[in-house]
Design an enzyme around this catalytic site. Structure first.
Site, mmCIF file in Angstrom:
data_model
loop_
_atom_site.group_PDB
_atom_site.id
_atom_site.type_symbol
_atom_site.label_atom_id
_atom_site.label_comp_id
_atom_site.label_asym_id
_atom_site.label_seq_id
_atom_site.Cartn_x
_atom_site.Cartn_y
_atom_site.Cartn_z
ATOM 1 N N THR A 27 102.541 27.543 37.567
ATOM 2 C CA THR A 27 103.761 28.161 38.091
ATOM 3 C C THR A 27 103.433 28.811 39.434
ATOM 4 O OG1 THR A 27 103.425 30.367 37.150
ATOM 5 C CG2 THR A 27 104.462 28.711 35.726
ATOM 6 N N LEU A 56 99.434 31.648 36.503
ATOM 7 C CA LEU A 56 100.410 32.624 36.977
ATOM 8 C C LEU A 56 99.875 33.212 38.275
ATOM 9 C CD1 LEU A 56 101.194 34.533 33.631
ATOM 10 C CD2 LEU A 56 102.463 32.622 34.638
ATOM 11 N N VAL A 82 94.653 33.012 36.615
ATOM 12 C CA VAL A 82 95.237 33.772 37.726
ATOM 13 C C VAL A 82 95.133 32.965 39.013
ATOM 14 C CG1 VAL A 82 95.147 35.896 39.069
ATOM 15 C CG2 VAL A 82 94.626 35.945 36.609
ATOM 16 N N LYS A 83 96.288 32.708 39.638
ATOM 17 C CA LYS A 83 96.318 31.971 40.907
ATOM 18 C C LYS A 83 96.119 32.940 42.067
ATOM 19 C CE LYS A 83 99.059 28.401 41.603
ATOM 20 N NZ LYS A 83 100.282 27.552 41.716
ATOM 21 N N ILE A 84 95.144 32.587 42.895
ATOM 22 C CA ILE A 84 94.765 33.417 44.036
ATOM 23 C C ILE A 84 94.912 32.599 45.314
ATOM 24 C CG2 ILE A 84 92.857 34.676 45.121
ATOM 25 C CD1 ILE A 84 93.773 36.048 42.636
#
Length: 217
Positions: A27, A56, A82-84
């Protein structure tokens, strides 16, 4: 190659899961905004509906903001990744999250050099945006191919997650290169199972069977 669905829509997630094709979900803030309502509730529902990883994304742009958001995002479930973003502050956050053993997906990657940095810092996934590169007249698949070679040369555990997929050929080319994961819009994953000759052949088989049945009466 694993298939992730690039969406925040629960109906799409459930449909692809029912087909047996869903390995995970990615997402981003844009996809979440399209669904409206409470994004936290939506994120929680997605994590509950998906057995595999769910990416996310943070929206902060400083190391401190990203770490704070990451701690919040992982509370949605054990399958959260976790998207960074691939920016200097993102790399600082990535290093700390790797040390904390939090799974990460480095997003907005457009070059092999960016992917190399993310892998060196222990990213779980790195997401090259092939469609956006193609749109600039560059070769998204050439970049993915170079990433594959770099990662294999140094035995990085980081998985290549091909993103910004525009059409089925991106899927085939990713598989031929050896990408670990591809994240697909709902429309593209539906296109993969379609071919006009399949429809034509099935229609012919059914017509022949109906004619045969009529002869038996």
């Amino acid at each position: 190659m694993e298939f992730f669905l690039d969406t925040a829509n629960l109906d799409q997630i459930r449909e692809v899961n029912d087909l047996g094709l869903l390995d995970g979900v990615t997402t981003n803030p844009t996809l979440m905004s399209r669904e409206g309502g409470d994004w936290r509730e939506q994120a929680s529902l997605i994590c509950d509906a998906v057995d595999g990883p769910v990416s996310l994304e943070v929206i902060g742009t400083t190391h401190e903001e990203m770490i704070k958001e990451a701690k919040d995002l992982v509370s949605f479930g054990p399958n959260v990744v976790v998207k960074i973003p691939m920016i200097p502050e993102g790399l600082k956050a990535l290093k700390e999250l790797t040390e904390r053993e939090i799974k990460t997906n480095v997003t907005l990657v457009f070059s092999p050099s960016q992917a190399l940095l993310a892998a060196k810092l222990g990213a779980t996934y790195v997401s090259p945006f092939v469609g956006r590169l193609d749109g600039l007249g560059q070769s998204g698949m050439e970049a993915v191919d170079q990433m594959r070679t770099l990662f294999d040369n140094y035995a990085f555990n980081t998985k290549i997650l091909v993103a910004s997929v525009r059409h089925p050929m991106h899927v085939i080319e990713s598989g031929l290169i050896g990408a670990d994961v591809i994240t697909l819009p709902y429309a593209t994953i539906m296109q993969l199972m379609q071919h006009p000759l399949t429809d034509k052949g099935l229609a012919a088989f059914l017509a022949d069977w109906e004619a045969f049945q009529a002869e038996q009466q």
